[in-house]
Design an enzyme around this catalytic site. Structure first.
Site, PDB file in Angstrom:
ATOM      1  N   ARG A 101       0.805  -1.220   0.000  1.00 17.18           N
ATOM      2  CA  ARG A 101       0.000   0.000   0.000  1.00 17.18           C
ATOM      3  C   ARG A 101       0.844   1.279   0.000  1.00 17.18           C
ATOM      4  O   ARG A 101       0.373   2.356   0.341  1.00 17.18           O
ATOM      5  CB  ARG A 101      -0.967   0.027   1.187  1.00 17.18           C
ATOM      6  CG  ARG A 101      -2.046  -1.058   1.142  1.00 17.18           C
ATOM      7  CD  ARG A 101      -2.941  -0.847  -0.070  1.00 17.18           C
ATOM      8  NE  ARG A 101      -4.077  -1.758  -0.100  1.00 17.18           N
ATOM      9  CZ  ARG A 101      -4.123  -2.887  -0.780  1.00 17.18           C
ATOM     10  NH1 ARG A 101      -3.056  -3.262  -1.490  1.00 17.18           N
ATOM     11  NH2 ARG A 101      -5.194  -3.638  -0.788  1.00 17.18           N
ATOM     12  N   MET A 102       2.100   1.152  -0.406  1.00 14.18           N
ATOM     13  CA  MET A 102       2.979   2.318  -0.499  1.00 14.18           C
ATOM     14  C   MET A 102       2.935   2.849  -1.935  1.00 14.18           C
ATOM     15  O   MET A 102       3.935   2.930  -2.636  1.00 14.18           O
ATOM     16  CB  MET A 102       4.403   1.950  -0.082  1.00 14.18           C
ATOM     17  CG  MET A 102       4.517   1.548   1.385  1.00 14.18           C
ATOM     18  SD  MET A 102       4.108   2.923   2.500  1.00 14.18           S
ATOM     19  CE  MET A 102       5.576   3.937   2.299  1.00 14.18           C
TER      20      MET A 102
END
Length: 219
Positions: free
Chosen positions: A193-194
């Site tokens: 989720r970066m």
């Protein structure tokens, strides 16, 4: 209960090439052109499909999928019935947001800006390039209005096809819009989720003379 637990198998990790400022154009329209070409090359079925979000003067939001019909340094164009819900919204509140959800290549582009109507000449040029059936359909459908039945809609189509068997005129209630971008964000999915998010904000000028500020956003 965690809502995600109700959707087994839908958790996923995105993996994509890093989206680095050094690799991006200073002009977001140039960058959009490159990404749009990538979406076409990837074989996405309708890369020009975009979600158009509008809001009424009272703040009531609405969203729907429409097709992008052109873009250049001036903005992004689409066509619709002026009397439809989106047409009424844009008459009350010209602000609009476009979203290109290119999920298979783990990318999306979001555009915010003010909408303006295209000239009747531009509208006519596009309308007359459409297939005959689509031109009759534009006349037959009072978009977003309630109809009693499918039969009523089909009967109106047949009536108009009989009236104009070859070249229907351009409806005065139908035409194009151009969204003049003031903000364009490029999103590239990444692991854990970066995700990469790069936003361009208009910092002066318009059209080919626009000056853009580029900044990275937290995912």
């Amino acid at each position: 209960m965690d809502s995600a637990s109700q959707l087994p198998g839908l958790r996923r990790s995105y993996e994509g090439q890093p989206l680095l400022e050094a690799d991006l154009s200073d002009d977001p329209l140039v960058q959009f052109t490159l990404w749009f070409a990538d979406a076409v090359a990837a074989g996405l079925p309708e890369p020009n499909a975009m979600i158009l979000a509008t809001a009424s003067s009272g703040g009531r939001p609405s969203a729907r999928t429409v097709l992008l019909k052109g873009f250049d340094e001036r903005g992004f164009t689409f066509f619709t019935n002026y009397e439809s819900r989106k047409g009424r919204d844009l008459a009350e509140n010209p602000r609009a947001c476009l979203l290109f959800p290119w999920h298979p290549i783990r990318r999306q582009v979001r555009v915010e800006g003010r909408s303006v109507r295209l000239s009747r000449e531009e509208t006519a040029a596009y309308f007359n390039s459409r297939p005959y059936g689509s031109r009759i359909g534009a006349w037959a459908s009072r978009q977003s209005a309630v109809v009693r039945s499918r039969e009523e809609l089909d009967a109106r189509y047949r009536e108009l096809a009989e009236r104009w068997p070859t070249d229907p005129p351009v409806p005065d209630f139908w035409g194009g819009y151009r969204v003049l971008p003031s903000e364009i964000e490029f999103w590239q999915g990444q692991t854990d989720r970066m995700h990469d998010r790069i936003r361009y904000r208009l910092n002066g000028g318009t059209g080919p003379n626009a000056v853009w500020l580029r900044e990275r956003l937290a995912p």
